[in-house]
Design a protein around this motif. Structure first.
Motif, PDB file in Angstrom:
ATOM      1  N   LEU A  45     -17.919  -0.766  43.826  1.00  0.00           N
ATOM      2  CA  LEU A  45     -17.317  -1.296  42.600  1.00  0.00           C
ATOM      3  C   LEU A  45     -17.917  -2.644  42.208  1.00  0.00           C
ATOM      4  N   LEU A  46     -18.216  -3.465  43.223  1.00  0.00           N
ATOM      5  CA  LEU A  46     -18.699  -4.817  42.928  1.00  0.00           C
ATOM      6  C   LEU A  46     -20.154  -4.839  42.471  1.00  0.00           C
ATOM      7  N   THR A  47     -21.020  -4.177  43.253  1.00  0.00           N
ATOM      8  CA  THR A  47     -22.456  -4.342  42.967  1.00  0.00           C
ATOM      9  C   THR A  47     -23.282  -3.063  43.071  1.00  0.00           C
ATOM     10  N   ASP A  48     -22.796  -2.070  43.830  1.00  0.00           N
ATOM     11  CA  ASP A  48     -23.673  -0.951  44.171  1.00  0.00           C
ATOM     12  C   ASP A  48     -23.576   0.253  43.237  1.00  0.00           C
ATOM     13  N   GLY A  49     -22.568   0.281  42.385  1.00  0.00           N
ATOM     14  CA  GLY A  49     -22.444   1.418  41.474  1.00  0.00           C
ATOM     15  C   GLY A  49     -23.626   1.481  40.516  1.00  0.00           C
ATOM     16  N   GLU A  50     -24.301   2.625  40.495  1.00  0.00           N
ATOM     17  CA  GLU A  50     -25.524   2.728  39.686  1.00  0.00           C
ATOM     18  C   GLU A  50     -25.228   2.710  38.187  1.00  0.00           C
ATOM     19  N   SER A  52     -22.242   1.836  36.673  1.00  0.00           N
ATOM     20  CA  SER A  52     -21.461   0.672  36.247  1.00  0.00           C
ATOM     21  C   SER A  52     -20.866  -0.011  37.470  1.00  0.00           C
ATOM     22  N   ASN A  53     -20.915  -1.346  37.467  1.00  0.00           N
ATOM     23  CA  ASN A  53     -20.265  -2.118  38.524  1.00  0.00           C
ATOM     24  C   ASN A  53     -19.846  -3.463  37.949  1.00  0.00           C
ATOM     25  N   ILE A  54     -19.006  -4.150  38.683  1.00  0.00           N
ATOM     26  CA  ILE A  54     -18.441  -5.403  38.172  1.00  0.00           C
ATOM     27  C   ILE A  54     -19.525  -6.445  37.935  1.00  0.00           C
ATOM     28  N   GLU A  55     -20.503  -6.490  38.811  1.00  0.00           N
ATOM     29  CA  GLU A  55     -21.570  -7.478  38.658  1.00  0.00           C
ATOM     30  C   GLU A  55     -22.341  -7.261  37.347  1.00  0.00           C
ATOM     31  N   SER A  56     -22.690  -6.013  37.089  1.00  0.00           N
ATOM     32  CA  SER A  56     -23.456  -5.738  35.864  1.00  0.00           C
ATOM     33  C   SER A  56     -22.616  -5.997  34.617  1.00  0.00           C
ATOM     34  N   LEU A  57     -21.329  -5.652  34.679  1.00  0.00           N
ATOM     35  CA  LEU A  57     -20.445  -5.900  33.543  1.00  0.00           C
ATOM     36  C   LEU A  57     -20.280  -7.398  33.293  1.00  0.00           C
ATOM     37  N   LEU A  58     -20.140  -8.153  34.379  1.00  0.00           N
ATOM     38  CA  LEU A  58     -20.010  -9.604  34.227  1.00  0.00           C
ATOM     39  C   LEU A  58     -21.299 -10.221  33.694  1.00  0.00           C
ATOM     40  N   ASN A  59     -22.424  -9.689  34.134  1.00  0.00           N
ATOM     41  CA  ASN A  59     -23.703 -10.182  33.611  1.00  0.00           C
ATOM     42  C   ASN A  59     -23.769 -10.015  32.093  1.00  0.00           C
ATOM     43  N   LYS A  60     -23.296  -8.867  31.630  1.00  0.00           N
ATOM     44  CA  LYS A  60     -23.278  -8.628  30.183  1.00  0.00           C
ATOM     45  C   LYS A  60     -22.319  -9.590  29.483  1.00  0.00           C
ATOM     46  N   ALA A  61     -21.149  -9.792  30.121  1.00  0.00           N
ATOM     47  CA  ALA A  61     -20.158 -10.690  29.526  1.00  0.00           C
ATOM     48  C   ALA A  61     -20.676 -12.120  29.489  1.00  0.00           C
ATOM     49  N   LEU A  86     -18.856 -14.389  38.168  1.00  0.00           N
ATOM     50  CA  LEU A  86     -20.039 -13.641  38.598  1.00  0.00           C
ATOM     51  C   LEU A  86     -20.497 -14.112  39.982  1.00  0.00           C
ATOM     52  N   ILE A  87     -20.494 -15.430  40.171  1.00  0.00           N
ATOM     53  CA  ILE A  87     -20.892 -15.983  41.474  1.00  0.00           C
ATOM     54  C   ILE A  87     -19.927 -15.524  42.568  1.00  0.00           C
ATOM     55  N   GLN A  88     -18.624 -15.534  42.262  1.00  0.00           N
ATOM     56  CA  GLN A  88     -17.611 -15.098  43.230  1.00  0.00           C
ATOM     57  C   GLN A  88     -17.814 -13.632  43.613  1.00  0.00           C
ATOM     58  N   VAL A  89     -18.109 -12.814  42.634  1.00  0.00           N
ATOM     59  CA  VAL A  89     -18.339 -11.389  42.894  1.00  0.00           C
ATOM     60  C   VAL A  89     -19.559 -11.203  43.791  1.00  0.00           C
TER      61      VAL A  89
END
Length: 212
Positions: A45-50, A52-61, A86-89
């Motif tokens: 969920l945080l980083t490895d989902g190809e 969609s993941n929280i890191e990629s969503l936060l990068n967009k935000a 993003l840093i926390q994630v």
């Protein structure tokens, strides 16, 4: 009884605080599969989902917020908070990866922990204490045994002193009795001689000295 109890606990040799450590490690290993699955799911969920993941969503935000703040500085705080999130994630994902790399699910070690936990609880029931207090109970019994041993040694020492004093007394008493007997014989002779001088040739004076 105390000596037997101490020997039994000496053999088990549970250290202070060890029961809590064993219990915690046993709990971790008992739930090892769930730990691995949950950590991997969190990483997905945080980083490895190809897709969609929280890191990629936060990068967009973050990218959107940075563009927006160029139009209105009032959105600067939003951009800052998104960057911090993003840093926390990313740091959380790093911690999870590190945890998984160190996580060892050793069946043999788990069996050892189960056996030690079981023995600790068995001994705790036998000694009427809680398992987490068994080590302290062991130390208290050992101190009690040391005190008993010291008292026993002191008693033996006193008994030896009494025997020695008795022997010395008897030896001195015997010497005194022998001395009295010797002087009594001398006195017998002197008194008997004096009686003879009084024209009593058959007269005899005798002192008996008995030693009990």
């Amino acid at each position: 009884l105390v000596q037997y109890q101490v020997e039994e606990l000496d053999e088990f040799d549970l250290k202070v605080g060890e029961f809590e450590e064993i219990e915690q490690e046993h709990k971790r290993l008992a739930n090892g599969t769930e730990l691995v699955d949950s950590c991997q799911a969190s990483l997905f969920l945080l980083t490895d989902g190809e897709e969609s993941n929280i890191e990629s969503l936060l990068n967009k935000a973050v990218s959107l917020a940075e563009n927006l703040q160029s139009y209105d500085p009032a959105l600067t705080n939003v951009s800052t908070m998104l960057n911090e999130a993003l840093i926390q994630v990313q740091e959380s994902a790093g911690e999870l990866q590190h945890y998984l790399s160190k996580l060892e699910l050793d069946p043999a070690h788990f069996a050892y922990l189960e056996e030690r936990l079981s023995k600790a609880m068995q001994l705790a029931r036998k000694h009427h204490v809680s398992p987490d207090k068994l080590a302290e109970h062991h130390l208290a019994l050992r101190a009690e045994l040391t005190t008993l041993d010291d008292d026993e040694n002191k008693l033996e020492e006193i008994q030896l002193q009494v025997e020695a004093s008795k022997a010395a007394y008897l030896a001195n008493a015997q010497k005194l009795s022998q001395s009295r007997a010797r002087y009594a014989k001398e006195l017998d002779k002197l008194v008997t001689q004096s009686i003879h001088e009084l024209n009593m040739p058959k007269g005899k004076f005798t002192i008996e000295v008995n030693f009990n």
